[in-house]
Design a protein around this motif. Structure first.
Motif, PDB file in Angstrom:
ATOM      1  N   SER A 116       2.262  -3.883 -11.281  1.00 39.74           N
ATOM      2  CA  SER A 116       1.323  -2.745 -11.714  1.00 39.74           C
ATOM      3  C   SER A 116       0.350  -2.759 -10.400  1.00 39.74           C
ATOM      4  O   SER A 116      -0.546  -1.738 -10.698  1.00 39.74           O
ATOM      5  CB  SER A 116       0.836  -3.611 -12.707  1.00 39.74           C
ATOM      6  N   ILE A 117       0.402  -3.298  -9.470  1.00 41.34           N
ATOM      7  CA  ILE A 117      -0.920  -2.501  -8.404  1.00 41.34           C
ATOM      8  C   ILE A 117      -0.183  -2.436  -6.554  1.00 41.34           C
ATOM      9  O   ILE A 117       0.670  -4.064  -6.484  1.00 41.34           O
ATOM     10  CB  ILE A 117      -1.645  -3.943  -8.024  1.00 41.34           C
ATOM     11  N   ILE A 118       0.054  -1.587  -6.019  1.00 41.81           N
ATOM     12  CA  ILE A 118       1.078  -1.845  -4.917  1.00 41.81           C
ATOM     13  C   ILE A 118      -0.472  -1.228  -3.248  1.00 41.81           C
ATOM     14  O   ILE A 118      -0.921   0.179  -3.959  1.00 41.81           O
ATOM     15  CB  ILE A 118       1.946  -0.380  -5.251  1.00 41.81           C
ATOM     16  N   ILE A 119      -0.591  -1.844  -2.744  1.00 38.59           N
ATOM     17  CA  ILE A 119      -1.366  -1.517  -1.722  1.00 38.59           C
ATOM     18  C   ILE A 119      -0.978  -1.475  -0.394  1.00 38.59           C
ATOM     19  O   ILE A 119       0.669  -1.667  -0.508  1.00 38.59           O
ATOM     20  CB  ILE A 119      -2.161  -2.756  -1.458  1.00 38.59           C
ATOM     21  N   THR A 120      -0.936  -0.434  -0.132  1.00 34.41           N
ATOM     22  CA  THR A 120      -0.463   0.887   0.691  1.00 34.41           C
ATOM     23  C   THR A 120      -1.094   1.108   2.083  1.00 34.41           C
ATOM     24  O   THR A 120      -2.720   1.184   1.564  1.00 34.41           O
ATOM     25  CB  THR A 120       0.831   1.125   0.676  1.00 34.41           C
ATOM     26  N   THR A 121      -0.843   1.262   3.490  1.00 31.80           N
ATOM     27  CA  THR A 121      -1.512   1.905   3.820  1.00 31.80           C
ATOM     28  C   THR A 121      -1.703   3.524   4.297  1.00 31.80           C
ATOM     29  O   THR A 121      -1.273   4.408   3.423  1.00 31.80           O
ATOM     30  CB  THR A 121      -0.804   1.456   5.564  1.00 31.80           C
ATOM     31  N   GLU A 122      -2.973   4.136   4.439  1.00 30.61           N
ATOM     32  CA  GLU A 122      -3.425   5.675   4.016  1.00 30.61           C
ATOM     33  C   GLU A 122      -2.091   6.174   4.996  1.00 30.61           C
ATOM     34  O   GLU A 122      -1.618   6.983   4.740  1.00 30.61           O
ATOM     35  CB  GLU A 122      -4.578   6.019   5.129  1.00 30.61           C
ATOM     36  N   LYS A 123      -1.124   5.875   6.387  1.00 28.75           N
ATOM     37  CA  LYS A 123      -1.161   5.802   7.048  1.00 28.75           C
ATOM     38  C   LYS A 123       0.813   6.580   6.236  1.00 28.75           C
ATOM     39  O   LYS A 123       1.451   7.486   5.603  1.00 28.75           O
ATOM     40  CB  LYS A 123       0.000   5.632   8.203  1.00 28.75           C
TER      41      LYS A 123
END
Length: 105
Positions: A46-53
């Protein structure tokens, strides 16, 4: 969809989040594999944290996923090299979409 959190980022960022208590981390080495993995994660988390790149590489996919439903929520953070200069801030847009209020600086 369960209320699980995943981190998909460069190996150092994933390690940092896992040390902080996030159990499901997916290091990205190859951007082609990252696109496939992102699609898989949207079905289970339900939550996916990723980088701006990574977010910039898959902007169209992320925008499509985010505009269709409230979940999964894809949160883009700066990587170890710092924040990317952008015309619009994805976190600000996410807050506006979720709570319906635009934040003012």
């Amino acid at each position: 969809m369960s209320s699980k959190i995943a981190v998909m980022a460069d190996p150092d960022t994933v390690t940092g989040f896992m040390l902080g208590g996030i159990k499901d981390g997916f290091p990205v080495i190859d951007m082609d594999e990252a696109g496939v993995k992102l699609k898989e994660l949207t079905k289970e988390y339900s939550i996916i944290i990723t980088t701006e790149k990574i977010g910039d590489n898959f902007r169209e996919m992320i925008d499509k996923i985010s505009s269709a439903n409230a979940l999964p929520m894809i949160i883009e953070i700066p990587d170890k090299k710092g924040s990317v200069d952008r015309e619009s801030d994805p976190i600000r847009e996410l807050i506006k979409r979720v709570i319906g209020v635009e934040m003012v600086e």
